[in-house]
Design a protein around this motif. Structure first.
Motif, PDB file in Angstrom:
ATOM      1  N   HIS A 109       0.969  -1.421   0.180  1.00  7.44           N
ATOM      2  CA  HIS A 109      -0.006  -0.293   0.263  1.00  7.44           C
ATOM      3  C   HIS A 109       0.901   1.008   0.128  1.00  7.44           C
ATOM      4  CE1 HIS A 109      -3.585   2.788   1.600  1.00  7.44           C
ATOM      5  NE2 HIS A 109      -3.004   2.990   0.642  1.00  7.44           N
ATOM      6  N   VAL A 110       1.302   2.104  -1.105  1.00  2.00           N
ATOM      7  CA  VAL A 110       1.786   2.984  -1.060  1.00  2.00           C
ATOM      8  C   VAL A 110       0.988   3.799  -0.661  1.00  2.00           C
ATOM      9  CG1 VAL A 110       2.906   4.640  -2.757  1.00  2.00           C
ATOM     10  CG2 VAL A 110       2.742   1.952  -3.284  1.00  2.00           C
ATOM     11  N   TYR A 111       1.295   5.063   0.199  1.00  2.00           N
ATOM     12  CA  TYR A 111       0.906   5.819   1.342  1.00  2.00           C
ATOM     13  C   TYR A 111       1.402   6.867   0.447  1.00  2.00           C
ATOM     14  CZ  TYR A 111      -0.609   8.928   5.193  1.00  2.00           C
ATOM     15  OH  TYR A 111      -1.047   9.385   5.915  1.00  2.00           O
ATOM     16  N   ASP A 114       7.400   8.444  -0.437  1.00  2.00           N
ATOM     17  CA  ASP A 114       8.301   8.608   0.051  1.00  2.00           C
ATOM     18  C   ASP A 114       8.222   7.499   1.366  1.00  2.00           C
ATOM     19  OD1 ASP A 114       7.079   9.572   1.526  1.00  2.00           O
ATOM     20  OD2 ASP A 114       9.175  11.395   1.953  1.00  2.00           O
ATOM     21  N   GLU A 115       6.650   6.949   1.540  1.00  2.00           N
ATOM     22  CA  GLU A 115       6.401   6.064   2.856  1.00  2.00           C
ATOM     23  C   GLU A 115       5.095   5.142   1.811  1.00  2.00           C
ATOM     24  OE1 GLU A 115       4.301   7.315   6.874  1.00  2.00           O
ATOM     25  OE2 GLU A 115       5.562   8.459   5.858  1.00  2.00           O
ATOM     26  N   VAL A 116       5.440   3.970   2.321  1.00  2.00           N
ATOM     27  CA  VAL A 116       4.860   2.857   2.459  1.00  2.00           C
ATOM     28  C   VAL A 116       4.066   1.163   3.103  1.00  2.00           C
ATOM     29  CG1 VAL A 116       6.727   1.521   1.368  1.00  2.00           C
ATOM     30  CG2 VAL A 116       4.438   0.741   0.114  1.00  2.00           C
ATOM     31  N   TRP A 117       3.433   0.752   3.046  1.00  2.00           N
ATOM     32  CA  TRP A 117       2.960  -0.268   3.712  1.00  2.00           C
ATOM     33  C   TRP A 117       3.236  -1.367   3.296  1.00  2.00           C
ATOM     34  CZ3 TRP A 117      -1.376   3.545   5.030  1.00  2.00           C
ATOM     35  CH2 TRP A 117      -0.613   3.998   6.600  1.00  2.00           C
ATOM     36  N   GLY A 240      -4.038   0.940  20.089  1.00  2.00           N
ATOM     37  CA  GLY A 240      -2.741   0.107  19.724  1.00  2.00           C
ATOM     38  C   GLY A 240      -4.051  -0.681  17.979  1.00  2.00           C
ATOM     39  N   ILE A 241      -5.685  -0.578  18.173  1.00  2.00           N
ATOM     40  CA  ILE A 241      -5.676  -0.907  17.199  1.00  2.00           C
ATOM     41  C   ILE A 241      -6.756   0.172  16.269  1.00  2.00           C
ATOM     42  CG2 ILE A 241      -9.323  -2.097  17.053  1.00  2.00           C
ATOM     43  CD1 ILE A 241      -8.247  -2.164  20.066  1.00  2.00           C
ATOM     44  N   ASP A 242      -6.424  -1.080  15.049  1.00  2.00           N
ATOM     45  CA  ASP A 242      -6.817  -0.259  13.449  1.00  2.00           C
ATOM     46  C   ASP A 242      -7.265  -1.709  12.780  1.00  2.00           C
ATOM     47  OD1 ASP A 242      -6.719   0.531  11.494  1.00  2.00           O
ATOM     48  OD2 ASP A 242      -4.415   0.978  11.118  1.00  2.00           O
ATOM     49  N   LEU A 243      -8.776  -1.509  12.514  1.00  2.00           N
ATOM     50  CA  LEU A 243      -9.155  -2.761  11.894  1.00  2.00           C
ATOM     51  C   LEU A 243      -9.581  -2.088   9.767  1.00  2.00           C
ATOM     52  CD1 LEU A 243     -12.471  -3.392  14.015  1.00  2.00           C
ATOM     53  CD2 LEU A 243     -10.070  -4.262  13.099  1.00  2.00           C
ATOM     54  N   SER A 244      -8.358  -1.264   9.455  1.00  2.00           N
ATOM     55  CA  SER A 244      -8.373  -0.840   8.684  1.00  2.00           C
ATOM     56  C   SER A 244      -7.733  -2.092   7.699  1.00  2.00           C
ATOM     57  CB  SER A 244      -7.490   0.100   7.819  1.00  2.00           C
ATOM     58  OG  SER A 244      -6.775   0.209   8.226  1.00  2.00           O
ATOM     59  N   PRO A 245      -8.219  -1.928   6.086  1.00  2.00           N
ATOM     60  CA  PRO A 245      -7.787  -4.013   5.601  1.00  2.00           C
ATOM     61  C   PRO A 245      -5.691  -3.482   5.065  1.00  2.00           C
ATOM     62  CG  PRO A 245      -8.961  -1.752   3.756  1.00  2.00           C
ATOM     63  CD  PRO A 245      -8.504  -1.565   5.026  1.00  2.00           C
ATOM     64  N   VAL A 246      -5.272  -4.472   5.105  1.00  2.00           N
ATOM     65  CA  VAL A 246      -4.263  -4.725   5.450  1.00  2.00           C
ATOM     66  C   VAL A 246      -3.444  -5.606   3.766  1.00  2.00           C
ATOM     67  CG1 VAL A 246      -2.967  -4.649   7.064  1.00  2.00           C
ATOM     68  CG2 VAL A 246      -3.560  -6.922   6.362  1.00  2.00           C
ATOM     69  N   PHE A 247      -4.582  -5.589   2.592  1.00  2.00           N
ATOM     70  CA  PHE A 247      -4.587  -6.379   1.497  1.00  2.00           C
ATOM     71  C   PHE A 247      -5.693  -6.012   0.817  1.00  2.00           C
ATOM     72  CE2 PHE A 247      -2.767 -10.352   4.094  1.00  2.00           C
ATOM     73  CZ  PHE A 247      -1.657 -10.495   3.321  1.00  2.00           C
ATOM     74  N   GLY A 248      -5.138  -6.180  -0.493  1.00  2.00           N
ATOM     75  CA  GLY A 248      -6.539  -5.668  -1.532  1.00  2.00           C
ATOM     76  C   GLY A 248      -5.640  -4.462  -2.882  1.00  2.00           C
ATOM     77  N   ASP A 249      -6.793  -3.893  -3.261  1.00  2.00           N
ATOM     78  CA  ASP A 249      -5.816  -2.677  -4.112  1.00  2.00           C
ATOM     79  C   ASP A 249      -6.250  -1.722  -4.043  1.00  2.00           C
ATOM     80  OD1 ASP A 249      -5.218  -1.120  -6.564  1.00  2.00           O
ATOM     81  OD2 ASP A 249      -6.703  -2.208  -8.031  1.00  2.00           O
ATOM     82  N   PHE A 250      -5.575  -0.977  -3.410  1.00  2.00           N
ATOM     83  CA  PHE A 250      -5.281   0.596  -2.951  1.00  2.00           C
ATOM     84  C   PHE A 250      -5.596   1.494  -3.429  1.00  2.00           C
ATOM     85  CE2 PHE A 250      -3.203  -2.578   0.198  1.00  2.00           C
ATOM     86  CZ  PHE A 250      -4.134  -2.833   1.098  1.00  2.00           C
TER      87      PHE A 250
END
Length: 416
Positions: A109-111, A114-117, A240-250
């Protein structure tokens, strides 16, 4: 907090350190970590912004990304490099390709440039644990591009991002799992937390909240009462809880509107501004046509020069949605003539088209030959697509007040 109820992933947040400055240093054959280098939007303008400063320059003189060119010390050891946005985008793309060697595209996931997950779930047998992979990626990026990076590791995107901001920028790599939140994140001032800006900081401070731990231990009901949905998100993030998706077509997001704005390099008068507005309308409509969209609401924003300050931001909705430049331009000029104070000089303009519809679903007005208007726009778009953005322009774009030709030389407001 019972963390067994929440998903655990292996997520990296990777940040390229002083990215623009590092790219320019490598182009010049210099060490990005040792050279004092500043990337300036336009070195020909003393008020131009410093887009990036190398770590050595930040350390010695405290230069930040909001400094101005004229604020740089008169030190002969400081290297001034003009911004080259096309180069930064190219290197960013190559870094993403490098990451794709480790994990599939849907886990990247390109944020920003210069930053990416990167999500690493299931890669242990191939490359080892998340810390080992982070070390491999750090070395690969350095070997391939000469650029150093900071990496945060967490159970979700939020934890990876915040531990990267708070700790990895000093340590290189840092990790924060659910069980580490209280120790590693709670002491942090609220303004250091991703997603909390200056306005939210002031509001939280008024409530006696100065660090993340105080948010976590604040009554959720009152946070929701004060901040609505944002208050609830603050509370869960503090734990520390975050339910945003970590896979997919971002890359696929719903387009809500099309807008373009510009900070002008000189004061524009009432006579000049119509040309600028027309150029902005042309670009907004070109983008709308490329998505086959039409819009019903036109928004015009005007900011005056520093001497007078102020300005206005107004919108108008129309009965029949459009993506025709002349239609949008006429509405914008109507708004300008209605709300302009008649004397102030203008330094910033933006135009937005929203309240969108699919073009195919809109019935044409039988009493107006709109089909020809649409056809002209699409033909001009096709010519520009094939031969370049300045291959066909309105005559007004060639005047001193036109902005299209200069904008065509830039990416993100800075020269390529």
């Amino acid at each position: 907090m019972d963390y067994s109820l929440y998903p655990r992933h292996d997520v990296l947040c990777i940040d390229m350190r002083s990215f623009y400055a590092s790219v320019e240093a490598m182009k010049l054959g210099l060490d990005p970590m040792k050279v004092m280098l500043a990337v300036v939007g336009d070195p020909n303008r003393s008020g131009s912004i410093v887009l990036a400063a190398s770590p050595a320059l930040k350390s010695k003189y405290g230069i930040s990304n909001v400094s101005r060119f004229y604020e740089l010390p008169k030190d002969p050891d400081i290297v001034i490099a003009p911004a080259h946005m096309a180069d930064y985008l190219k290197v960013s793309t190559e870094i993403t390709k490098l990451l794709n060697r480790y994990t599939p595209k849907e886990a990247i996931h390109v944020y920003s440039v210069d930053e990416v997950w990167v999500t690493l779930n299931g890669l242990e047998k191939l490359y080892g644990g998340s810390w080992q992979i982070a070390e491999k990626i750090t070395q690969d990026i350095f070997d391939s591009f000469g650029i150093t990076c900071s990496i945060g590791i967490g159970d979700n995107k939020f934890l990876a991002k915040v531990v990267m901001d708070l700790h990895a920028k000093q340590l290189g790599i840092a990790e924060c799992r659910y069980e580490d939140v209280e120790k590693k994140l709670w002491p942090a001032p609220v303004e250091k937390i991703w997603g909390i800006g200056s306005r939210m900081k002031r509001n939280l401070n008024r409530m006696g909240i100065v660090n993340l731990g105080q948010i976590a231990n604040f009554n959720l009901k009152y946070l929701k009462k004060h901040f609505g949905v944002m208050g609830e998100q603050l509370y869960w993030h503090a734990w520390g809880i975050d339910l945003s998706p970590v896979f997919g077509d971002f890359t696929k997001t719903k387009q809500k509107g099309f807008g373009h704005g510009i900070s002008l390099l000189r004061d524009y008068s009432e006579e000049d501004i119509s040309v600028c507005i027309l150029d902005l309308c042309e670009e907004v409509c070109r983008r709308a046509r490329s998505f086959n969209k039409v819009g019903k609401t036109i928004h015009l924003g005007i900011s005056y020069s520093k001497e007078t300050r102020g300005g206005f931001s107004r919108s108008q909705s129309i009965h029949l949605p459009t993506n025709v430049t002349k239609d949008i331009y006429q509405i914008c000029m109507h708004l300008f003539q209605k709300f302009y104070d008649g004397e102030s000089k203008i330094r910033h303009v933006y135009v937005t088209l929203d309240n969108l519809f699919d073009k195919e679903k809109i019935q044409l007005d039988l009493f107006e030959d709109r089909a020809k208007k649409n056809d002209v726009g699409y033909v001009m778009d096709a010519i520009r697509s094939k031969y370049g953005s300045t291959s066909i322009l309105r005559a007004s774009s060639y005047t001193d007040a036109g902005i299209t030709i200069d904008r065509s030389k830039k990416i993100g407001g800075h020269y390529k």
